[in-house]
Design an enzyme around this catalytic site. Structure first.
Site, short mmCIF file in Angstrom:
data_model
loop_
_atom_site.label_atom_id
_atom_site.label_comp_id
_atom_site.label_asym_id
_atom_site.label_seq_id
_atom_site.Cartn_x
_atom_site.Cartn_y
_atom_site.Cartn_z
N ASP A 95 0.80 -1.23 0.00
CA ASP A 95 0.00 0.00 0.00
C ASP A 95 0.83 1.28 0.00
O ASP A 95 0.28 2.38 0.19
CB ASP A 95 -0.95 0.00 1.20
CG ASP A 95 -2.13 -0.93 0.96
OD1 ASP A 95 -2.62 -0.97 -0.18
OD2 ASP A 95 -2.56 -1.61 1.90
N ASP A 157 -6.67 -4.46 -4.69
CA ASP A 157 -6.37 -3.08 -4.29
C ASP A 157 -5.05 -2.59 -4.88
O ASP A 157 -4.84 -1.40 -5.10
CB ASP A 157 -6.30 -2.97 -2.76
CG ASP A 157 -7.36 -3.79 -2.03
OD1 ASP A 157 -7.75 -4.85 -2.55
OD2 ASP A 157 -7.77 -3.37 -0.94
#
Ligand code: GLY
Length: 375
Positions: A95, A157
């Site tokens: 991330d 994601d």
């Protein structure tokens, strides 16, 4: 849109001018609000939670949409806090794209700051280090997390983290970053995106051979379901990929996902948490709707197709009509955000910072002032 954009922007700006000072006093970047206060990440991770970049990102966007010293100062302060994570390191997973494009990347883009450029390249190098090459030439995936039992896990994601690598290739001329984007994206298109345009959330691969092992349910309702935020990450992520690569196959994938998402927007313009949740369940995730609106608006620019603009407007009108709170119940304004279908600790039907972030990004796009922090 049937809502007046300038009125909405004025309300967003007024509210954040009231509540940004509540964040400035603390060392923790806001994740959501409770009892009239901003509160930090769930699980006590301080600023290491993957969402930490959204607050600085929101401040950089506000300073563009509705310039004010209060937003500029807070953007600088919040971006500085993010750089401490490079020393701590342990929370830096795939991330880093979310975390550093919207903080250090934004600072470099909007102020020209040289150290912020190095910090963004640092994040890109960390993302490169997560690439899992496999026995098949030019195959592999970016591993999502660090647990021993999660070695072969990749998640949809990550499509939103790939633009950090494409940025690094453009910035340095080094093609390796974009090569890893290409390989991971091809893996994702093959193993995550289903024929109907819906997407899996988590796929486990054999780390050595790269073979598909199984799908996991993740933050959606069940294995085989269709977690709406995962759909939004895929929609916007493949759209950004198509912008970066110019490849027809990436645009085709983005459009397949977009058609599926558009067909699942509720009548009221809001977004169910999972497009395959039981009919009787009322569980929304407006973060998904706000993020998808951004993807649709970029896809309209790429293709010229008015249906994507219509989908974005339906989503944004729905959010404005039903789920924006400009009073004092929350420090932010977008309500009915849900972190995960089965897990309430990180927030269900509440105000969460990245809902606000994507809503403001969409407003910036509609006003024609979006600095496009993802590239
Ligand atoms: N990237 C995790 C989430 O969307 O909650």
């Amino acid at each position: 849109m049937h809502n007046n954009l300038d009125e909405v922007i004025a309300k967003v700006s007024a509210k954040l001018r009231r509540t940004v000072p509540l964040a400035t006093k603390s060392d923790v970047l806001p994740y959501r609000s409770e009892g009239g206060q901003w509160i930090g990440s769930p699980w006590d991770l301080g600023n290491g939670w993957w969402t930490s970049g959204f607050w600085p990102g929101l401040m950089w966007l506000m300073d563009t949409l509705s310039p004010d010293e209060i937003f500029h100062r807070e953007a600088l302060r919040a971006t500085e806090l993010m750089t401490e994570q490079f020393r701590i390191y342990r929370h830096l997973t795939h991330d880093v794209g979310f975390m550093f494009l919207l903080s250090c990347g934004a600072k470099h883009k909007l102020t020209g700051d040289g150290q912020a450029r190095w910090d963004t390249l640092h994040a890109a190098s960390l993302l490169m280090g997560r690439f899992n090459p496999t026995d098949t030439p030019r195959a592999g995936f970016i591993k999502a997390w660090d647990g021993r039992e999660q070695l072969g896990y990749a998640i949809i994601d990550c499509m939103m983290n790939l633009p950090l690598l494409d940025w690094a290739t453009r910035e340095t001329g080094d093609p390796r970053f974009a090569t890893v984007t290409r390989i991971h994206a091809d893996t994702a298109a093959k193993h995550f995106v289903r024929e109907d345009g819906s997407c899996r959330h988590i796929v486990e691969f054999d780390p050595a051979s790269g073979a598909f092992v199984r799908e996991h349910g993740g933050q959606g309702c069940a294995v085989g379901s269709s977690w709406s935020r995962g759909q939004a990450w895929a929609l916007y992520g493949f759209t950004l990929l198509a912008m970066n690569t110019g490849e027809a196959r990436d645009l085709e994938t983005a459009e397949r996902i977009a058609r599926y998402f558009a067909a699942n927007i509720r009548e009221d313009g809001l977004t169910d948490c999972d497009f395959r949740q039981p009919k009787e369940v009322y569980r929304l995730d407006n973060i998904a709707g706000a993020c998808a609106a951004c993807g649709f608006l970029e896809l309209e620019k790429l293709t010229g197709k008015p249906e994507y603009r219509a989908a974005a407007e339906k989503l944004l009108d729905g959010l404005i009509d039903h789920c924006c709170d400009f009073g004092d119940a929350y420090c932010g304004f977008l309500t009915h955000c849900t972190a995960a279908y089965h897990e309430d600790n990180a927030g269900t039907h509440t105000n969460i910072v990245y809902g606000d972030y994507f809503f403001v990004e969409a407003l910036c796009k509609l006003k024609g002032v979006d600095p496009m922090l993802w590239r």
